[in-house]
Structures are given as C-alpha cells and as structure tokens.
Design an enzyme around this catalytic site. Structure first.
Site, PDB file in Angstrom:
ATOM      1  CG  ASP A 188      25.984   0.570   7.271  1.00  0.00           C
ATOM      2  OD1 ASP A 188      25.059   0.921   8.030  1.00  0.00           O
ATOM      3  OD2 ASP A 188      26.720   1.379   6.691  1.00  0.00           O
ATOM      4  CG  ASN A 199      35.308   7.635   1.527  1.00  0.00           C
ATOM      5  OD1 ASN A 199      34.081   7.562   1.614  1.00  0.00           O
ATOM      6  ND2 ASN A 199      36.122   6.723   2.028  1.00  0.00           N
ATOM      7  CG  HIS A 238      31.518   5.612   2.826  1.00  0.00           C
ATOM      8  ND1 HIS A 238      32.587   5.986   3.610  1.00  0.00           N
ATOM      9  CD2 HIS A 238      30.431   5.732   3.625  1.00  0.00           C
ATOM     10  CE1 HIS A 238      32.156   6.303   4.821  1.00  0.00           C
ATOM     11  NE2 HIS A 238      30.855   6.161   4.854  1.00  0.00           N
ATOM     12  CD  GLU A 252      35.290   2.987   3.278  1.00  0.00           C
ATOM     13  OE1 GLU A 252      35.171   4.049   2.640  1.00  0.00           O
ATOM     14  OE2 GLU A 252      35.484   2.957   4.507  1.00  0.00           O
TER      15      GLU A 252
HETATM   16  C1  GLP Z   1      28.849   5.929   8.162  1.00  0.00           C
HETATM   17  C2  GLP Z   1      27.677   5.072   7.678  1.00  0.00           C
HETATM   18  C3  GLP Z   1      27.053   5.635   6.440  1.00  0.00           C
HETATM   19  C4  GLP Z   1      26.786   7.117   6.616  1.00  0.00           C
HETATM   20  C5  GLP Z   1      28.075   7.846   6.865  1.00  0.00           C
HETATM   21  C6  GLP Z   1      27.903   9.352   7.006  1.00  0.00           C
HETATM   22  O1  GLP Z   1      30.018   5.631   7.514  1.00  0.00           O
HETATM   23  N1  GLP Z   1      28.053   3.713   7.419  1.00  0.00           N
HETATM   24  O2  GLP Z   1      25.846   4.919   6.163  1.00  0.00           O
HETATM   25  O3  GLP Z   1      26.152   7.620   5.475  1.00  0.00           O
HETATM   26  O4  GLP Z   1      28.628   7.333   8.057  1.00  0.00           O
HETATM   27  O5  GLP Z   1      27.529   9.656   8.315  1.00  0.00           O
HETATM   28  P1  GLP Z   1      27.002  11.080   8.778  1.00  0.00           P
HETATM   29  O6  GLP Z   1      25.588  11.161   8.317  1.00  0.00           O
HETATM   30  O7  GLP Z   1      27.109  11.034  10.278  1.00  0.00           O
HETATM   31  O8  GLP Z   1      27.881  12.099   8.175  1.00  0.00           O
END
Ligand code: GLP
Length: 236
Positions: free
Chosen positions: A62, A128, A130, A135
């Site tokens: 993404d 949440n 995702h 989402e």
């Molecule tokens: C963002 C990214 C996700 C990732 C999530 C969790 O929203 N788009 O791909 O998994 O954050 O991030 P973290 O690993 O910093 O908790």
C-alpha cells in the site's frame, strides 16, 4: 494456520527472516512487502544478511495518496530506507499514490500482481484487524483499490507524523483478494494493542468486519506474535 509465539520483535524478525530465506532458497522470486513498525526487525536482519535480492521482485501492499517518494512519510521512502537502498531488487513496486487516475493505477497494480504472482507476503495488522489498508467492511473479493482511511487508522498512524492533520486521508492498497493470492503469508504482530485483532484473526468468525479473519481460509499462513499480542486469543 501456524502460530509462533516469540519473546520480542528481534526473535520474531529472526524467525521471519529464516522463513523468507528458506523460501528464496527453494525458488521464491516475488516478495510481497509491508510497512509499519512490525516488519522493521525482519528488514534489519535481511539487510545484515548475505541474501541477494537482485534476481527477485518486490511488491508492496500500500501507499498513501498524495505523498511523493521523497516524502519521508511515504511508504516508498520507508522501503528505500529500511531495505531497498541496502538490498536492491530486480524491480520494486509500490502503489503510485500520486497517480492522476488512482483507479487506473489500482487496476494496473493488479495486472502487475498477476504477472508476478507473490510467493511470500509479509503482513502486519491494524488494531481494527485491517491488513494492508483494507479497513473493516471491505469485501473479501476486493482487489487493489483507493481507500478512505478510518479515524482509528489515521490516529494510530499519526505517531509517524508531526501532526495528525498531516496524515493522509486516503491510500491505495492491495485488496484482500489480491493478498489471498500469495502462496505463503507471514503476519507479524507485537503488543497488547493488537490482542483483539489477533484473537479475531485466529479464532473469531470469518467476517468482513475483521478483514484479517479471511486468513483462516488461506492454506499457508504463519502468525508470528509476542505474548501480549496473543493474550486475548489465549484467554478465549
Ligand atoms: C498501517 C499499514 C499496515 C500495517 C499497520 C500496522 O496501517 N498500512 O500495512 O500492518 O499499519 O502497523 P504497525 O506494524 O506499525 O503496528
């Protein structure tokens, strides 16, 4: 689904590193990559290794809409900084958050994934549930698309920005259907704030309200998580 409980991110990174290295040794040519804090230790260990990516392709999950590659909050910048500059791939793809026609860019990204089927997909998970930026409520049939980020995601990601107002409101993300095409999925999760999402992912109902729950239907998933992230699952 295989669940591996680890002490911390360093141990989780090591186990993920071993899995990725073995897959490459067995012929994996395309890695699906994720941003966020969870895979950083994996990338650090890949950078410190002698693994050679010059014959591999990477495809990232993404990107924020509106951020250029030289913006230090863009996911392209993150990947260059954490991995690509030290370990160049034959080609590294990240969705184009600056495309004039974002829907066309999303379609083109799915064609790219079809041309380069993903052997190993690295995932983090949002609080949440995702995955990527899919989402809650996103259809499981969704391919790469433009996403309006939820308030909770904007708030969670604000820690990387100087001000919450600077967090982009949209992103372009591989869809759930795109992610599910990966042959192997390795999901990393650390910390108590992930505990509900991890419990739902492993043992909750498979529901679009918790996007990661679809992984119960994938035949080769490894969850690497610390005890805080697994605490709610173990309480159930
Ligand atoms: C963002 C990214 C996700 C990732 C999530 C969790 O929203 N788009 O791909 O998994 O954050 O991030 P973290 O690993 O910093 O908790």
């Amino acid at each position: 689904m295989k669940i591996i409980e680890v002490r911390d991110q360093v141990e989780g990174g090591k186990i993920a590193y071993d899995l990725v290295r073995d897959k490459i040794a067995m012929g994996a040519k395309v890695l699906g990559l994720a941003t966020g804090s969870s895979p950083i230790e994996l990338y650090r260990q890949l950078v410190a290794s002698d693994v050679d990516f010059s014959d591999l392709v990477s495809i990232n999950l993404d990107e924020y809409v509106g951020l250029s590659a030289d913006n230090d909050q863009s996911y392209r910048y993150f990947m260059e900084d954490k991995l690509f500059k030290a370990k160049p791939f034959k080609a590294s793809y990240v969705p184009d958050g600056l495309a004039e026609d974002l829907d066309a860019a999303a379609l083109a990204y799915d064609r790219l994934i079809a041309e380069h089927p993903i052997d190993v997909q690295i995932l983090g998970i949002g609080r949440n549930g995702h995955i990527g930026f899919n989402e809650p409520g996103t259809p499981f049939t969704q391919t790469t698309h433009v996403v309006d980020l939820q308030a909770s995601t904007i708030e969670a990601n604000a820690r990387f920005f100087e001000d919450e107002a600077e967090v982009p409101r949209q992103a372009i993300s591989m869809g759930i259907a795109s992610i599910m095409t990966a042959k192997t999925i390795i999901l990393l999760a650390y910390g108590a704030e992930k505990a509900d999402a991890i419990a739902g992912l492993i043992s909750g109902p498979v529901t679009e309200e918790l996007p990661a729950s679809i992984l119960q239907r994938h035949e080769d998933v490894v969850i690497i998580a610390d005890s805080a992230a697994l605490s709610q699952y173990k309480n159930n």
